[in-house]
Write an enzyme that holds these catalytic residues in place. Structure first.
Site, PDB file in Angstrom:
ATOM      1  N   GLU A  31       0.875  -1.162   0.000  1.00  0.00           N
ATOM      2  CA  GLU A  31       0.000   0.000   0.000  1.00  0.00           C
ATOM      3  C   GLU A  31       0.917   1.219   0.000  1.00  0.00           C
ATOM      4  OE1 GLU A  31      -2.747   0.142   3.285  1.00  0.00           O
ATOM      5  OE2 GLU A  31      -3.413   2.136   2.671  1.00  0.00           O
ATOM      6  N   ARG A 263       5.238 -12.860   9.668  1.00  0.00           N
ATOM      7  CA  ARG A 263       5.908 -11.612   9.328  1.00  0.00           C
ATOM      8  C   ARG A 263       7.265 -11.554  10.027  1.00  0.00           C
ATOM      9  NH1 ARG A 263       2.719  -7.309   9.439  1.00  0.00           N
ATOM     10  NH2 ARG A 263       4.294  -5.820  10.058  1.00  0.00           N
ATOM     11  N   LYS A 273       4.737   0.737   9.255  1.00  0.00           N
ATOM     12  CA  LYS A 273       4.818   1.991   8.507  1.00  0.00           C
ATOM     13  C   LYS A 273       4.201   3.140   9.287  1.00  0.00           C
ATOM     14  CE  LYS A 273       3.150   0.111   4.791  1.00  0.00           C
ATOM     15  NZ  LYS A 273       2.483  -0.091   3.518  1.00  0.00           N
TER      16      LYS A 273
HETATM   17  P1  ATP Z   1       2.833  -2.126   7.940  1.00  0.00           P
HETATM   18  O1  ATP Z   1       2.259  -2.889   9.074  1.00  0.00           O
HETATM   19  O2  ATP Z   1       4.259  -1.778   8.120  1.00  0.00           O
HETATM   20  O3  ATP Z   1       2.026  -0.941   7.516  1.00  0.00           O
HETATM   21  P2  ATP Z   1       1.606  -3.550   5.880  1.00  0.00           P
HETATM   22  O4  ATP Z   1       1.407  -4.997   5.938  1.00  0.00           O
HETATM   23  O5  ATP Z   1       0.419  -2.712   6.150  1.00  0.00           O
HETATM   24  O6  ATP Z   1       2.840  -3.168   6.756  1.00  0.00           O
HETATM   25  P3  ATP Z   1       1.700  -3.407   3.053  1.00  0.00           P
HETATM   26  O7  ATP Z   1       2.160  -2.286   2.210  1.00  0.00           O
HETATM   27  O8  ATP Z   1       0.282  -3.737   3.044  1.00  0.00           O
HETATM   28  O9  ATP Z   1       2.197  -3.071   4.522  1.00  0.00           O
HETATM   29  O10 ATP Z   1       2.584  -4.689   2.796  1.00  0.00           O
HETATM   30  C1  ATP Z   1       2.914  -5.201   1.524  1.00  0.00           C
HETATM   31  C2  ATP Z   1       3.282  -6.632   1.677  1.00  0.00           C
HETATM   32  O11 ATP Z   1       4.388  -6.778   2.555  1.00  0.00           O
HETATM   33  C3  ATP Z   1       2.140  -7.436   2.243  1.00  0.00           C
HETATM   34  O12 ATP Z   1       2.009  -8.628   1.513  1.00  0.00           O
HETATM   35  C4  ATP Z   1       2.573  -7.698   3.662  1.00  0.00           C
HETATM   36  O13 ATP Z   1       2.057  -8.902   4.129  1.00  0.00           O
HETATM   37  C5  ATP Z   1       4.096  -7.729   3.545  1.00  0.00           C
HETATM   38  N1  ATP Z   1       4.703  -7.351   4.813  1.00  0.00           N
HETATM   39  C6  ATP Z   1       4.502  -6.212   5.519  1.00  0.00           C
HETATM   40  N2  ATP Z   1       5.196  -6.225   6.673  1.00  0.00           N
HETATM   41  C7  ATP Z   1       5.878  -7.399   6.700  1.00  0.00           C
HETATM   42  C8  ATP Z   1       6.775  -8.024   7.635  1.00  0.00           C
HETATM   43  N3  ATP Z   1       7.120  -7.430   8.781  1.00  0.00           N
HETATM   44  N4  ATP Z   1       7.270  -9.245   7.322  1.00  0.00           N
HETATM   45  C9  ATP Z   1       6.951  -9.849   6.176  1.00  0.00           C
HETATM   46  N5  ATP Z   1       6.108  -9.316   5.256  1.00  0.00           N
HETATM   47  C10 ATP Z   1       5.574  -8.118   5.508  1.00  0.00           C
HETATM   48 MG    MG Z   2      -1.331  -3.559   4.785  1.00  0.00          MG
END
Ligand code: ATP
Ligand code: MG
Length: 556
Positions: A31, A263, A273
Site C-alpha cells: 500500500e 511476518r 509503517k
Molecule cells: P505495515 O504494518 O508496516 O504498515 P503492511 O502490511 O500494512 O505493513 P503493506 O504495504 O500492506 O504493509 O505490505 C505489503 C506486503 O508486505 C504485504 O504482503 C505484507 O504482508 C508484507 N509485509 C509487511 N510487513 C511485513 C513483515 N514485517 N514481514 C513480512 N512481510 C511483511
Molecule cells: Mg497492509
C-alpha cells in the site's frame, strides 16, 4: 530450481510437479502509504525470488507483479509510489510488465460488485458506522442482521448506482457482502465491500467517490492478474475464508491460492509503517531514509548492500508462527558481505596531531599497500609526511591497565608504516594533550611486525595529504529489545546517542575519488559508506554502517 526448503516452496513445487500450473505468478502488493521496511524485504525476496526460481524449471515460467494496493487515497501519495519502485529495483528485482495498481481495476471491481448484488450476495446498508460496529458482535457473541439486509435486489442496484453517482455524503451507506452475521469468523459477518469517500485519488482523480475495501479488492485483483499463489502474512489467515468466498461467488474468475507466512519481527526495531511515519512526522529522525531507520532506503544510506539484505531474508527463512529475529543477524549479514567487498582505508575520526621529530619538514614518502588483504583490489598510496594525525583514543599519557596503544615513552607501529615512539606531550592550559612529539624507527618500514615488540598497531593519516570528512556514527535507534511491545509508547525507547557526528575527521588521500555509496572498511573502526545525499567531493560525508565486531551490550 525451487528447493523444498520451506512450506511455501514445497507447495509451489507440488503444483509444478502435478502440472497444475505451467506458469507461477506471484505479486508484491504494497500500500503506498509509507516507505518499505525490512519486513517488506522479506516479502519481496519471497515473491520475486520464488518467481525467479520457478522460471528455472523446464517448461515453467515465473512472474512477479508489483501492484500498489491503493484503495485508501487519503493516506497514499506519489512520493511513496516512486520510493517503493526504487527500493524494489535496488534490491535487485524487476517486476513483470508495467507496474500495476488496484485502482486500475476500479471499474472491474465495481462491475463485480453489481454482479454480487444481482446474485443476492451483497446489499446496501444504511446504518451509521457506529450501528454497524455494534451489530457486528464480538469474538464470543454472534452479530445480528442489519434492518437493511433484506432490501430487494432492485433497490440495492439502484442505491449502489446512486452511491457511485455521488448522491450521498460520506458514511451514508456502505455495500456489504451478505454472508453470515452468526459466523464464528468476524470477517464473514457481512464485511463491508465499498464505502463512500468524496476524495480525489492519486491515480484516478475525481472519477470515483466510492472506494472498495482491501479485503474485497485483493482477491479480485489477484484473480484479474492470474496470480497463482497469493502470499501474505499470518494476520490474513482469518481473512482467507472471505478471500475464497468472494472468488467462489465470481465463477468467471480464476481462484488463486492464498498462503500465509509469519511476518518478520526484529528486536530493537519497529516495523510498522504507521509508527515509522510518526518518527518522520515528529522529526525524531531526519526522514524516511535516515540511516537509523529500518526502511530499505534507510538501510541503503546506512551502507547495507542489496546482497546483504537478500542473504538475510534467505537466512531467516519462512515459518508459520511469529517469532523475533535478532538484529545482530542483520548486522552479521552486512559484515559478512563487506568483509570481502569493502576496500580498506585509514580514517582518523578524532584527530590528535603528531609531529615526527626525526623526519624533515618537507618529507614526503609514498608507501604502497594493498586495498584488501585477501581479495585482489590493487594498491593504494599512503603519503607519509612530518605531521600526521592519530586518533585521540589511541594515546594515553598515563595508560590504564591493559592499554595496548601509544603512551608517553612507549612504542606502537603505525599501520602499514614504521614503529613510532612518543617522546613528548604538548598540552593546553586545561591540561588536554594537543600535540605529540614522536620519532620513527626508520629501520622498521615493512619489517615483520613480530620482529619488534610494540604495544600495538594504530592507524594514521598525513596532515597535509589527507582529506577532511564528516563521519556519522550510528547506533541502534531503540535501546530496548522490544520497543513495539505496547505497554509504553515506542518513542520513549529512542536511543538518544544513536547518532554522533564527528566533523573534524580526516581520511586518507586515496579516498579523493570516492563517490556516493562507496563502501570502505576504515581499519580498526568499522565499515563506512559515502552518504548518498550529503557527501560532496569537496567534503566527504561517511556513515558508519556497522562496527567490526558485535559490541552491542558489552561494556565499553
Ligand atoms: P505495515 O504494518 O508496516 O504498515 P503492511 O502490511 O500494512 O505493513 P503493506 O504495504 O500492506 O504493509 O505490505 C505489503 C506486503 O508486505 C504485504 O504482503 C505484507 O504482508 C508484507 N509485509 C509487511 N510487513 C511485513 C513483515 N514485517 N514481514 C513480512 N512481510 C511483511
Ligand atoms: Mg497492509
Amino acid at each position: 530450481m525451487i528447493e523444498a526448503r520451506d512450506f511455501i516452496r514445497t507447495r509451489v513445487l507440488t503444483d509444478i510437479d502435478s502440472g497444475a500450473h505451467a506458469q507461477i505468478v506471484t505479486r508484491f502488493p504494497p500500500e503506498p502509504n509509507g516507505y518499505l521496511h525490512i519486513g517488506h524485504a522479506k516479502s519481496i525476496c519471497l515473491n520475486f525470488g520464488l518467481a525467479e526460481e520457478a522460471a528455472t524449471h523446464p517448461g515453467v515460467s515465473g512472474l512477479c507483479n508489483l501492484r500498489f494496493d491503493d484503495t485508501n487515497p487519503e493516506k497514499e501519495s506519489q512520493e511513496y509510489i516512486d520510493a517503493i519502485q526504487r527500493d524494489v529495483q535496488w534490491l535487485g528485482f524487476q517486476w513483470s510488465g508495467e507496474v500495476r495498481y488496484a485502482s486500475s481495476y476500479f471499474q472491474a471491481l465495481h462491475d463485480f460488485a453489481v454482479e454480487l448484488i444481482q446474485a443476492g450476495k451483497a446489499y446496501v446498508d444504511s446504518q451509521t458506522p457506529e450501528q454497524i460496529r455494534e451489530m457486528r458482535g464480538t469474538l464470543s457473541q454472534p452479530g445480528s442482521n442489519s434492518p437493511f439486509r433484506d432490501r430487494s435486489i432492485a433497490e440495492n442496484v439502484d442505491l449502489f448506482a446512486r452511491m457511485k453517482a455521488g448522491e450521498f455524503p460520506d458514511g451514508a451507506h456502505v455495500l456489504r457482502a451478505k454472508i453470515d452475521m452468526g459466523s464464528g469468523n468476524i470477517n464473514l459477518r457481512d464485511p463491508i465491500l465499498y464505502r463512500i469517500r468524496h476524495i480525489d485519488h492519486h491515480q484516478t482523480g475525481s472519477d470515483w467517490c466510492i472506494y472498495p475495501m482491501y479485503d474485497y479488492t485483493h482477491p479480485i485483483s489477484d484473480a484479474l492478474e492470474g496470480i497463482t499463489h497469493s502470499l501474505c502474512t499470518l494476520e490474513f489467515e482469518a481473512h482467507r475464508p472471505l478471500y475464497d468466498w468472494l472468488l467462489e461467488q465470481l465463477p468467471s474468475l480464476p481462484h488463486p491460492q492464498q498462503i500465509e507466512f509469519a511476518r518478520l519481527n526484529l528486536n530493537y526495531t519497529v516495523t510498522s509503517k504507521r509508527k515509522l511515519k510518526q518518527l518522520v512526522d515528529e522529526k525524531l529522525v531526519q526522514d524516511w531514509d535516515d540511516p537509523r531507520m529500518p526502511t530499505i532506503s534507510g538501510l541503503r544510506r546506512r551502507g547495507y548492500t542489496p546482497a546483504s539484505l537478500r542473504n538475510f531474508c534467505d537466512r531467516i527463512g519462512l515459518s508459520k508462527s511469529d517469532g523475533v529475529v535478532d538484529v545482530a543477524m542483520l548486522e552479521f549479514c552486512i559484515r559478512e558481505d563487506l568483509e570481502l567487498s569493502a576496500p580498506r582505508a585509514m580514517a582518523v575520526l578524532r584527530p590528535l596531531k603528531v609531529v615526527l621529530t626525526n623526519v624533515a619538514a618537507d618529507h614526503l614518502e609514498i608507501i604502497r599497500t594493498v586495498r584488501h588483504p585477501n581479495v585482489d583490489m590493487g594498491e593504494r598510496e599512503l603519503p607519509l609526511t612530518q605531521e600526521i594525525y592519530i586518533d585521540r583514543a589511541d594515546f594515553e599519557e598515563v595508560p590504564p591497565k591493559g592499554f595496548k596503544r601509544l603512551t608517553l615513552g612507549g612504542e606502537v607501529r603505525l599501520r602499514n608504516a614504521y614503529v613510532m615512539r612518543c617522546d613528548e606531550v604538548i598540552k593546553d592550559a586545561a591540561g588536554n594533550s594537543t600535540e605529540l612529539r614522536c620519532s620513527l624507527d626508520l629501520a622498521t618500514l615493512g619489517a615483520n611486525p613480530t620482529d619488534r615488540k610494540v604495544k600495538g598497531v594504530i592507524h594514521w593519516v598525513s596532515v597535509s595529504h589527507s582529506l577532511p570528512a564528516t563521519v556519522r556514527l550510528y547506533d541502534r535507534l531503540f535501546n530496548d529489545a522490544s520497543p513495539d511491545r505496547g505497554d509504553a509508547d515506542f518513542k520513549t525507547f529512542i536511543h538518544e546517542a544513536s547518532l554522533e557526528t564527528l566533523t573534524d575527521a580526516r581520511v586518507e588521500a586515496s579516498l579523493a575519488t570516492a563517490v556516493a555509496e562507496d563502501r570502505f572498511q576504515f581499519e580498526r573502526e568499522g565499515y563506512f559508506c559515502v552518504d548518498l545525499k550529503e557527501s560532496s567531493p569537496a567534503h566527504l560525508v561517511f556513515n558508519r554502517t556497522v562496527g567490526l565486531r558485535d559490541s552491542w551490550g558489552k561494556p565499553a
